[in-house]
Scaffold this motif. Structure first.
Motif, mmCIF file in Angstrom:
data_model
loop_
_atom_site.group_PDB
_atom_site.id
_atom_site.type_symbol
_atom_site.label_atom_id
_atom_site.label_comp_id
_atom_site.label_asym_id
_atom_site.label_seq_id
_atom_site.Cartn_x
_atom_site.Cartn_y
_atom_site.Cartn_z
ATOM 1 N N ALA A 142 45.010 29.983 0.678
ATOM 2 C CA ALA A 142 44.063 30.314 1.751
ATOM 3 C C ALA A 142 43.706 31.796 1.737
ATOM 4 O O ALA A 142 42.572 32.180 2.036
ATOM 5 C CB ALA A 142 44.643 29.918 3.104
ATOM 6 N N THR A 177 42.613 31.766 11.285
ATOM 7 C CA THR A 177 43.315 30.756 10.500
ATOM 8 C C THR A 177 44.130 29.916 11.471
ATOM 9 O O THR A 177 44.648 30.432 12.457
ATOM 10 C CB THR A 177 44.233 31.377 9.425
ATOM 11 O OG1 THR A 177 44.787 30.324 8.626
ATOM 12 C CG2 THR A 177 45.380 32.153 10.031
ATOM 13 N N THR A 193 39.800 31.112 7.371
ATOM 14 C CA THR A 193 40.277 30.513 6.130
ATOM 15 C C THR A 193 41.436 29.563 6.424
ATOM 16 O O THR A 193 42.202 29.793 7.352
ATOM 17 C CB THR A 193 40.723 31.586 5.113
ATOM 18 O OG1 THR A 193 40.986 30.950 3.862
ATOM 19 C CG2 THR A 193 41.986 32.312 5.553
ATOM 20 N N ASP A 194 41.537 28.513 5.648
ATOM 21 C CA ASP A 194 42.698 27.632 5.678
ATOM 22 C C ASP A 194 42.737 26.816 4.404
ATOM 23 O O ASP A 194 41.680 26.484 3.840
ATOM 24 C CB ASP A 194 42.690 26.682 6.896
ATOM 25 C CG ASP A 194 43.589 27.175 8.028
ATOM 26 O OD1 ASP A 194 44.702 27.628 7.722
ATOM 27 O OD2 ASP A 194 43.161 27.118 9.200
#
Lengths: 423, 433, 86
Positions: A74, A107, A197-198
């Motif tokens: 990520a 996240t 983001t992930d």
């Protein structure tokens, strides 16, 4: 006192079906689904064995071997997306003082993938509760704290102003951009590298989503499994990816003659205080967030040309947000096009809100509304215009994007033209 | 400018504490002033084969007394501590969801590792036993936003919600986020942080930073600013505060513990560089935000990393700001260990109590302050300055380069005049400094 | 893995461990025909309970089962039928 306004001047995306903004946008406007069987590991023990994976080679994407070793998947996504967004913004390195540059990264589950991998090594495949620290990699702590992701982006962008991770479950991507707007408006920064983001496609995530039956078990038709607002939908399809948006103070952007995609004119979030995973059918809190975001934007509901829905492909979500749109937008809810790109790229938790905002900015840029793929049989209780199957060309000047997250988070962001007439 | 500045402030009306030195605000404060330490050999698991065996555990916490039965199977230890501290803060303030307009109470929490012990247990279930053994609650019990969600649900808080992750700076950043929400129109916010990662995997992660001390002697392990500083001890716990819009708090007749007068956060691109100036910048900006000069600060609650280089950097920032020995500095966290996201919030609680009582708690365990630091560290016994302290600066640094500074002020209503006279000259003329 | 009949005592034990006990609810009272919702158990609590049933008794409750089972009696009937003890 002059009001400081926040605009988007750079976009970057790492998404299932396309790395880079151009490939991502083509994927969305073609109405192409990027969901499929899981290939990152053997998913056979799980109820749901499908996901929208990013076809990602970190080296090909420009990361060095040390970065690959140091960073979770990520984090790698975020760095690649940030490089694209910074390049796209045209910001010269060092042109903005580091002290005036900030990071706000969303996240939901941080460095899950690496955390799990390291756990397996330290615990002898789960056999030892007393894990053996002598097997720990030097950067183990960074895999346990998502703040390490913001550290990487700060170093990349040379940001020495406020730096943090925003982790509000599945609204993290929206809320991080909202936080960026706060930092600009209050004067704490002139440029904020924001987004989400992930990379949650890991055994532990599959197991826990299986346990609550949140994910779709449509393993025999993976490509068409994410079907928001469709009567036959049966759960979300996990996704992964990152999007980074360079959010900049309007006059700062104008002085350097930057390309401005949109102003982030409104942002609000409310908690439903109801349930960690459940949603009330009435959509009251999301409607409240929508109303506030419109109010901040000095826009009426009628001004919204496109609504980017949360549309996670679960029954409770689809009903909840359809109610929220009716409550928050009034009669306009029945006129405005509403679509869910999760139908194509799945649900990437803390990344998706930022990926959706990139899609919204591009919808304004190109005058095209991405469709809701796989929507063949609308749920009778979801009676809005969900832009089924095919993208729609139409001028888009103002956009609403919403999200819902585990924990009860309900967020709304409005993007608008900075030169619109305001009262 | 008075109005503009007042509009940017938030007052604190409730404090709730879960710390190794005390569960509950009064127990914590009494132990802190008495110089009692909460550091002991780790008992939560068998740490004998780990290179670090001392920790700050919240003693005597019986979850069943603080957390409803329905929530026990779905909560990590850290969330249970957060639920206890959050409920206590609300009770202290007297605020309930019914007292505010709809959506009028928000929540901002900080986390660094989430519900980590719960997560380790479920990872074990998955890898040793199989996917069907993983708890349904794993889907949220370990993630970073869990305390925000659970506290919001428990107390019906439907205003803005936020979870900030900036390592050890997070506790202060959550308070900054709360103040921002108040500035934007929210009446009150439950804010702070509680962390705990005192499980084998959590300790392994913290060990990998190389910042922990290997000392086995709890009274000689975490020695910030001491000549013998050798790293820190990990701890668990933290604090929650109720921040309110001043007008809202006054209208409902709330007791004011103090004011969050200034806040700033910065980042160091090279935190190990001796020239890193992020902490100093954060402190200067927070003072400017509060409209105060360094001379207005009566006490500093330091970050107190307990590593010689990091202590040196913090001391240099303090000397640059206040001059050598220019202000009393203390670090009650030497008795609790470093609490990750819980640290900043707990230090703010300590600062508010310190200003309330006019007494500066000592930095326990420290015997010989490194003279090169040139700081006036309060050690041994609590100190009662002749001029009652009015303003405190609280500092926090997070692993990787995070810096945050926050300024708290004592309310004029409990100023030096015994009658609580409103004719407090400082208050009447805030720009007259 | 146990294959004996699931009793109401087994079930209350399982519920307590999987989902705790709602304040004001007496699980030891006559609850056989009380709806799970009235007992304070939401869908998440039932999913966790069903998961533990699967692990401890080897009985899988399907999505369809969980849709229609709303009381302890219905759950016991379904599980014991599956176990061949109904």
């Amino acid at each position: 006192m002059t009001t400081r306004r926040a605009v988007i001047t750079g976009l970057g995306a790492v998404a299932p079906g396309g790395i880079g903004v151009d490939a991502y946008w083509k994927q969305l406007t073609d109405g192409q689904s990027a969901t499929g069987p899981i290939t990152l590991f053997d998913p056979s023990p799980y109820r749901s064995r499908i996901a929208a994976e990013v076809d990602f080679d970190p080296v090909a994407a420009g990361l060095g071997p040390r970065e690959v070793r140091r960073m979770d998947r990520a984090t790698q996504f975020a760095v690649v997306a940030a490089r694209e967004a910074l390049g796209d913004s045209g910001l010269e390195p060092e042109a903005t003082p580091a002290e005036r540059t900030a990071v706000a990264l969303g996240t939901a589950v941080g460095c899950t993938t690496r955390m799990e991998q390291e756990y397996v090594i330290l615990s002898d495949s789960g056999r030892d509760w007393l894990v053996d620290p002598s097997y720990a990699v030097p950067e183990l702590y960074s895999q346990f704290v998502p703040s390490s992701m913001a550290v990487e982006l700060a170093r990349l962008a040379r940001a020495a102003g406020p730096v943090s991770v925003v982790s509000d479950g599945c609204t993290s991507g929206l809320d991080a951009v909202g936080h960026a707007v706060d930092l600009i408006q209050e004067g704490s920064a002139d440029v904020v590298v924001s987004g989400g983001t992930d990379a949650p496609i890991a055994p532990i995530t599959l197991a826990c989503f299986d346990a609550i039956k949140a994910t779709s078990p449509r393993n025999d038709d993976a490509e068409h499994a994410s079907r928001p607002f469709d009567r036959t939908r049966n759960g979300l399809v996990l996704g992964e990816g990152a999007a980074v948006l360079v959010v900049e103070e309007l006059e700062h952007a104008r002085r350097r003659d930057a390309h401005i995609y949109a102003e982030v004119s409104g942002f609000a979030t409310r908690c439903n205080a109801y349930h960690m995973t459940g949603l009330r059918a009435d959509g009251i809190e999301m409607a409240e967030a929508i109303r506030i975001a419109l109010d901040q934007s000095a826009l009426a509901a009628d001004d919204i040309d496109y609504v980017n829905a949360h549309g996670s492909s679960t029954r409770q979500n689809d009903r909840h947000e359809t109610a929220a749109f009716k409550r928050g937008l009034g009669a306009h809810a029945r006129r405005v096009p509403v679509s869910s790109i999760k139908s194509m790229i799945g649900h990437s938790l803390g990344a998706i809100g930022a990926l959706e905002l990139v899609a919204c900015a591009l919808a304004m840029e190109h005058g095209v509304i991405p469709p809701t793929a796989n929507l063949h049989e609308p749920d009778p209780e979801c009676d809005l215009d969900y832009v089924p199957l095919v993208a729609r060309e139409q001028p888009v000047d103002s956009v609403l994007s919403v999200g819902s997250g585990f924990g009860g988070f309900q967020s709304a962001v409005v993007l608008a033209r900075p030169d619109r007439r305001t009262p | 400018m008075t109005d503009a500045r007042a509009a940017g402030t938030a007052v604190v009306t409730g404090i709730g504490v879960a710390a190794p030195t005390g569960l509950g605000t009064s127990a914590y404060w009494a132990a802190t002033l008495a110089g009692e330490s909460g550091l002991r050999p780790i008992t939560r698991f068998d740490a004998t084969r780990y290179p670090v065996r001392v920790g700050g555990e919240v003693d005597g916490f019986v979850a069943e007394q603080h957390v409803p039965s329905r929530l026990l199977p779905q909560t990590d230890h850290s969330t249970r501590l957060a639920l206890a501290a959050g409920a206590q803060a609300l009770a202290d303030s007297g605020l309930t969801a019914d007292d505010a307009p709809e959506f009028g109470i928000g929540i901002a929490t900080a986390s660094s590792m989430g519900g980590f012990e719960f997560g380790q247990r479920e990872l074990g279930h998955l890898w040793a036993l199989g996917a069907q053994h993983v708890s349904a609650y794993q889907s949220f019990a370990w993630f970073y936003a869990v305390n925000t969600g659970q506290l919001s649900i428990r107390h019906g808080l439907r205003g803005p919600g936020a979870t900030v992750v900036s390592d050890q700076a997070g506790g202060l950043d959550a308070l900054g986020a709360a103040r921002r929400q108040i500035r934007k129109g929210t009446a009150a916010v439950l804010a702070g942080g509680v962390d705990s990662a005192l499980c084998p995997l959590g300790l392994a992660g913290q060990l990998s930073t190389g910042e922990l001390t290997a000392s086995d002697d709890p009274s000689h392990a975490y020695l910030p600013f001491d000549r013998a500083a050798s790293g820190h001890v990990p701890g668990e716990g933290g604090a929650f505060l109720i921040l309110e819009d001043p007008a809202f708090a006054h209208a409902r007749g709330a007791t004011i513990h103090g004011e969050i007068a200034g806040y700033a956060s910065t980042f160091d691109l090279s935190p190990d560089d001796p020239d890193a100036d992020g902490l100093l910048r954060a402190a200067r900006q927070a003072l400017a935000d509060a409209g105060l000069a360094p001379a207005d600060i009566d006490v500093v609650f330091g970050d107190a990393a307990g590593r010689p280089d990091a202590d040196r950097a913090e001391a240099a920032a303090l000397v640059a700001l206040f001059g050598p020995g220019g202000v009393p500095v203390t670090a009650p966290k030497s008795a609790t260990g470093r609490l990750c996201a819980g640290a900043g919030a707990l230090d703010v609680a300590a600062a508010l109590l310190s200003l309330r009582d006019g007494v500066i708690p000592p930095t326990v365990h420290v015997r010989e302050v490194d003279p090169d630091h040139q700081i006036d560290l309060v050690v041994g016994a609590p100190r009662r300055p002749a001029d009652r302290p009015r303003s405190a600066l609280v500092l926090a640094r997070g692993h990787g380069g995070f810096n945050t500074a926050l300024v708290v002020r004592r309310p004029p209503a409990i100023a030096a005049t015994p009658s609580g006279s409103p004719a407090n000259p400082e208050h009447a003329n805030p720009d007259g400094r | 893995m146990a294959t004996r009949e699931l009793t109401i005592d087994d079930l209350t034990h399982l519920l307590r461990s999987a989902a705790g006990e709602e304040e004001g609810v007496d699980l030891d009272g006559d609850i056989l025909d009380t709806e799970f919702a009235t007992l304070g158990y939401d869908s998440l609590a039932l999913l966790e309970t069903a998961s533990r049933l699967g692990v401890e008794y080897g009985v899988t409750l399907t999505d369809d089962d969980l849709e229609v089972i709303t009381t302890p009696r219905a759950l016991l009937d379904r599980v014991n039928t599956r176990l061949g003890r109904g």
